[in-house]
Every structure is written in C-alpha cells, then in structure tokens.
Motif scaffolding. Structure first.
Motif, PDB file in Angstrom:
ATOM      1  N   ILE A   1       1.004  -1.610  -0.114  1.00  0.00           N
ATOM      2  CA  ILE A   1       0.482  -0.286   0.239  1.00  0.00           C
ATOM      3  C   ILE A   1       1.307   0.522  -0.268  1.00  0.00           C
ATOM      4  N   PRO A   2       0.648   2.131  -1.197  1.00  0.00           N
ATOM      5  CA  PRO A   2       1.866   3.417  -0.448  1.00  0.00           C
ATOM      6  C   PRO A   2       1.055   4.319   0.454  1.00  0.00           C
ATOM      7  N   GLU A   3       2.278   5.079   0.880  1.00  0.00           N
ATOM      8  CA  GLU A   3       2.314   5.825   1.567  1.00  0.00           C
ATOM      9  C   GLU A   3       0.823   7.107   1.081  1.00  0.00           C
ATOM     10  N   THR A   4       0.819   7.113   0.318  1.00  0.00           N
ATOM     11  CA  THR A   4      -0.310   8.634  -0.305  1.00  0.00           C
ATOM     12  C   THR A   4      -1.363   7.632   0.419  1.00  0.00           C
ATOM     13  N   LEU A   5      -2.005   6.177   0.369  1.00  0.00           N
ATOM     14  CA  LEU A   5      -3.095   6.060   0.394  1.00  0.00           C
ATOM     15  C   LEU A   5      -3.434   5.583   1.718  1.00  0.00           C
ATOM     16  N   THR A   6      -2.378   5.363   2.577  1.00  0.00           N
ATOM     17  CA  THR A   6      -2.839   5.252   3.949  1.00  0.00           C
ATOM     18  C   THR A   6      -4.013   6.000   4.628  1.00  0.00           C
ATOM     19  N   GLY A   7      -4.968   7.292   3.865  1.00  0.00           N
ATOM     20  CA  GLY A   7      -5.755   7.785   5.055  1.00  0.00           C
ATOM     21  C   GLY A   7      -7.053   7.050   4.160  1.00  0.00           C
ATOM     22  N   SER A   8      -6.899   7.244   2.868  1.00  0.00           N
ATOM     23  CA  SER A   8      -8.062   6.527   2.169  1.00  0.00           C
ATOM     24  C   SER A   8      -8.437   5.015   2.273  1.00  0.00           C
ATOM     25  N   ARG A   9      -9.822   4.936   2.339  1.00  0.00           N
ATOM     26  CA  ARG A   9     -10.949   4.033   2.773  1.00  0.00           C
ATOM     27  C   ARG A   9     -10.371   2.495   2.379  1.00  0.00           C
ATOM     28  N   ILE A  10      -9.076   2.295   2.793  1.00  0.00           N
ATOM     29  CA  ILE A  10      -9.193   0.433   2.262  1.00  0.00           C
ATOM     30  C   ILE A  10      -9.325  -0.259   3.844  1.00  0.00           C
ATOM     31  N   LEU A  11     -10.594  -0.704   3.381  1.00  0.00           N
ATOM     32  CA  LEU A  11     -10.030  -1.591   4.482  1.00  0.00           C
ATOM     33  C   LEU A  11      -9.602  -2.886   4.007  1.00  0.00           C
ATOM     34  N   ALA A  12      -8.644  -3.214   3.359  1.00  0.00           N
ATOM     35  CA  ALA A  12      -7.652  -4.407   2.998  1.00  0.00           C
ATOM     36  C   ALA A  12      -7.034  -4.484   1.777  1.00  0.00           C
ATOM     37  N   TRP A  13      -5.825  -4.379   2.447  1.00  0.00           N
ATOM     38  CA  TRP A  13      -4.486  -4.674   1.457  1.00  0.00           C
ATOM     39  C   TRP A  13      -4.037  -6.002   1.298  1.00  0.00           C
ATOM     40  N   GLN A  14      -4.127  -7.052   0.373  1.00  0.00           N
ATOM     41  CA  GLN A  14      -3.381  -8.203   0.434  1.00  0.00           C
ATOM     42  C   GLN A  14      -2.405  -8.292  -0.847  1.00  0.00           C
ATOM     43  N   GLN A  15      -1.258  -7.793  -0.611  1.00  0.00           N
ATOM     44  CA  GLN A  15       0.137  -7.897  -1.069  1.00  0.00           C
ATOM     45  C   GLN A  15       0.455  -9.201  -1.952  1.00  0.00           C
ATOM     46  N   ALA A  16      -0.595  -9.349  -3.431  1.00  0.00           N
ATOM     47  CA  ALA A  16       0.281 -10.940  -3.813  1.00  0.00           C
ATOM     48  C   ALA A  16       1.387 -10.478  -3.954  1.00  0.00           C
ATOM     49  N   PRO A  17       1.813 -12.125  -4.324  1.00  0.00           N
ATOM     50  CA  PRO A  17       3.268 -12.743  -4.501  1.00  0.00           C
ATOM     51  C   PRO A  17       3.625 -12.100  -5.524  1.00  0.00           C
ATOM     52  N   GLU A  18       5.519 -12.510  -6.391  1.00  0.00           N
ATOM     53  CA  GLU A  18       5.414 -11.519  -7.690  1.00  0.00           C
ATOM     54  C   GLU A  18       5.397 -13.091  -8.266  1.00  0.00           C
ATOM     55  N   ASN A  19       6.333 -13.967  -8.083  1.00  0.00           N
ATOM     56  CA  ASN A  19       5.916 -15.114  -9.326  1.00  0.00           C
ATOM     57  C   ASN A  19       4.464 -15.676  -9.496  1.00  0.00           C
ATOM     58  N   ALA A  20       4.236 -15.885 -11.259  1.00  0.00           N
ATOM     59  CA  ALA A  20       2.406 -16.944 -11.390  1.00  0.00           C
ATOM     60  C   ALA A  20       2.341 -17.776  -9.751  1.00  0.00           C
ATOM     61  N   GLU A  21       3.428 -19.358 -10.101  1.00  0.00           N
ATOM     62  CA  GLU A  21       3.294 -20.542  -9.122  1.00  0.00           C
ATOM     63  C   GLU A  21       3.139 -19.637  -7.806  1.00  0.00           C
ATOM     64  N   ASP A  22       3.309 -18.511  -6.851  1.00  0.00           N
ATOM     65  CA  ASP A  22       2.868 -18.552  -5.578  1.00  0.00           C
ATOM     66  C   ASP A  22       1.805 -17.988  -5.607  1.00  0.00           C
TER      67      ASP A  22
END
Ligand code: TXA
Ligand code: MG
Length: 335
Positions: free
Chosen positions: A269-290
């Motif tokens: 999540i970018p710092e610029t967005l921390t004030g917005s109404r994001i309930l959950a931010w799930q960071q997904a893996p970079e490679n296709a298998e994961d």
C-alpha cells in the motif's frame, strides 16, 4: 473462541483410518471432499448414479455440466475411454499424476450423470498424495468437481470446504493447503487435435513442447455450456471485483474516497493512500506459481470485509500467467 464450529467435526486429517472411512462412505453412495494439488474436490463414486445425483444437488450444478473422473493411474485410462489419440497418451505419461484433465471418448458403461449426457468423459490422475491414497483405497473412479457451490470460488483448504458445504458433505479429508491453487488444465481432442478448453498451470508452451506440435486455437468451436468453467461469471467472490492495471487502480481508489474497498495487488500500500478508506490491502506474490497458490484464499479473505468492491491489479501478459488471467477475468466479470 475455543469451541470448534459444528462443521469442524467433519474434517479429518489423512490417516489409514480416515481413508478407510472415506472409501466406505464412497461405496455407500456418500460424498467425500478430498484434497488435490489444484483445489479440493467433492467426490462421489463415478459409477453410482444416485451418488452423482446428490453430488449435483449439493453443488447446485446444472445436470448437463459434466464432472471430471479422478483415477489412480494412466493404466486405468482405457477402462473409461476409447479411441484414445496418441497425443492423449503422450500427455498422460508426461503430466500424470498432475494438474491436467483429458477429455476423451467415453466407454459405454460411463454413466450419463458423469458426462452430462455427452459422448466424452473428463479424466485426471491427481498428484496429491492424499488423493492418490484415497483412489488406491477406493479402487474405482471418483467423480469430483471443485468442492464449492456452483459459480463460487474454489476451495484450497479443508476449512474453505467446511465453510461452503458444511454438513452437505459426509467427510472432509484435510490434506493441507493446495500447492497449485487453480484448477487443472483441460485438454480435449474434438477433431483428434489437442485443444486447451481451460487454462491451468500446465501451460500451452509446456504441452506443445511435449507434443512437438503447435496447439490449435483455444476454445474455437466449443459450445460454452460444455465446460462450466467457461461460463464468464465463474469463480466469483460475492463482493464485486474490478480488474485494473496499477495506474488505473490507484486512480480509482483516489476517485472513490468515500467507498470502502479491498485490494489485491502485487505491491504494498502506497503511503499516499493510508488515509483513504481501504479496508484491506492484500499484497499478492510476484511470481505466477505463488500467486496461483494463494489466489483463491486471498480473494476469500478480501470477500469477508463486505467492501463496496475488491480492486484487483492486472497480472503480467505472458503465458505463464494465463490461468491466473483467466480466473481473474471471470472473478471480475459482470454480464
Ligand atoms: O483441478 C481440477 O480440475 C479440479 C480438481 C477437483 O480435480 N476439478 C474441477 O472440477 O475443477 P470442476 O467440475 O469444477 O470443473 C471441471 C471442468 C468443468 O468445466 C466441466 O465442464 C469440464 O471440466 N468437463 C468435465 N468433463 C467434461 C467433458 N466430458 N467435456 C467437456 N468438459 C468437461
Ligand atoms: Mg469448479
């Protein structure tokens, strides 16, 4: 929160006792959910039309949608299929046990309930040791669609199955989280030539390499209802999902500051967005298998927030991501 949910009593780890119980349930026409390397399957005796009837009822699946028959080894192919093309044997030997389903001409004895009344049958040897042990114990074909209600996200843990199906299933074998995470690649031979009906983690390139030949254009001339996974709105969370590239996704969140949203993206999540109404931010893996392995669990997780929408970042264009692109398109489809 220590008391187990009622459904948890249905879940058993895979032991010789649990396998014997599972095989007995299948023989009596019952339903057993079991792990495969792709997703959990909802299993029934593929030769018992009554059991299949119950399977369809629990799935909420239309009767003309065929189910895959799981078998213990490629040696059993000719017990279920006839006129098997050479290319099918080549693929079976190269990829089984593994996340590949072959659609072949069915033998006469295969019940209509399995094939949806078609003259073909879908066959697969799964590689999950729990699935292979169950097939070995049962000594027959196990018809199994993914163990979710029709049109919903496929389960990749035993808990997902219990949440979705509860006591509609007689037993859930717990083999841990699925390692592949998206459904098998489906290959059919409509005119003798192999075609991919549903992309999976075994990709077109791998298949072409093994066959030493180019694949014919996907999906051409295959009527949609034959593969329920080809219905556009399949594999969907309850919350409307929106598929956007990184820039558009960030823009969209900025524009909709009043809406509560959940996000699946391959960056933090970018710092610029921390004030917005994001309930959950799930960071997904970079490679296709994961990414594939965690995709359905991530979408289920984000679906729990009752957000106005789930914003999903698009994934790379290359072939190794094609199964994921396909599932994301369906998850975000609005017809
Ligand atoms: O990875 C998988 O394939 C998982 C695990 C449990 O093995 N199974 C799965 O099953 O995804 P299901 O029923 O959710 O999807 C099976 C797909 C459906 O789209 C079905 O229409 C297609 O396979 N299928 C099965 N038999 C077929 C046939 N004879 N002709 C065309 N499509 C067939
Ligand atoms: Mg399914």
């Amino acid at each position: 929160m220590s008391s187990p949910s009622p459904a948890s009593t249905l879940i058993q780890t895979i032991t010789p006792d649990a396998l014997a119980q599972a095989a007995a349930i299948l023989r009596q026409g019952g339903l057993v959910a079991f792990p495969t390397e792709t997703v959990y399957g909802l299993g029934a005796d593929a030769c018992n039309p009554q059991a299949l009837k119950r399977l369809y009822a629990v799935k909420g699946r239309p009767k003309n949608h065929p189910v895959i028959v799981h078998i213990g080894s490629a040696d059993q192919l000719s017990a279920w299929a006839k006129d098997i093309p050479e290319a099918a044997w080549t693929l079976a030997h190269a990829f089984w046990p593994g996340p590949l389903t072959l659609i072949l001409q069915k033998k006469e004895h295969v019940p209509d309930a399995v094939t949806g009344g078609q003259d073909t049958v879908g066959l697969r040897v799964p590689s999950h040791p729990g699935a292979l042990a169950l097939l070995q114990k049962f000594q027959g074909g196990i018809a199994a669609p993914s163990a979710n209600r029709f049109g919903k996200l496929s389960p990749t843990t035993a808990t997902h199955v219990a949440e979705d199906l509860g006591h509609d299933v007689d037993l859930i074998l717990d083999g841990g989280p699925c390692t592949v995470g998206v459904e098998s690649t489906i290959v059919a031979f409509p005119d003798g030539e192999p075609r991919i009906l549903r992309p999976g983690m075994i990709g077109a390139e791998q298949i072409q390499q093994v066959l030493g030949a180019k694949l014919t254009d996907t999906k051409k001339n295959i009527p949609a209802p034959r593969v329920s996974g080809s219905l556009s709105s399949h594999y969907a969370p309850r919350t409307p999902a929106h598929l956007l590239d990184r820039e558009a996704l960030l823009q969209e969140i900025q524009n909709h500051r009043l809406e509560m949203v959940a996000v699946l993206a391959r960056f933090p999540i970018p710092e610029t967005l921390t004030g917005s109404r994001i309930l959950a931010w799930q960071q997904a893996p970079e490679n296709a298998e994961d990414y594939a392995r965690t995709l359905y669990a991530n979408l289920r997780q984000l679906d729990q927030y009752q957000a106005a929408g789930i914003y999903v970042e698009t994934v790379p264009e290359d072939e190794s991501w094609s199964a994921i692109q396909d599932r994301l398109r369906r998850a975000s489809y609005r017809g």
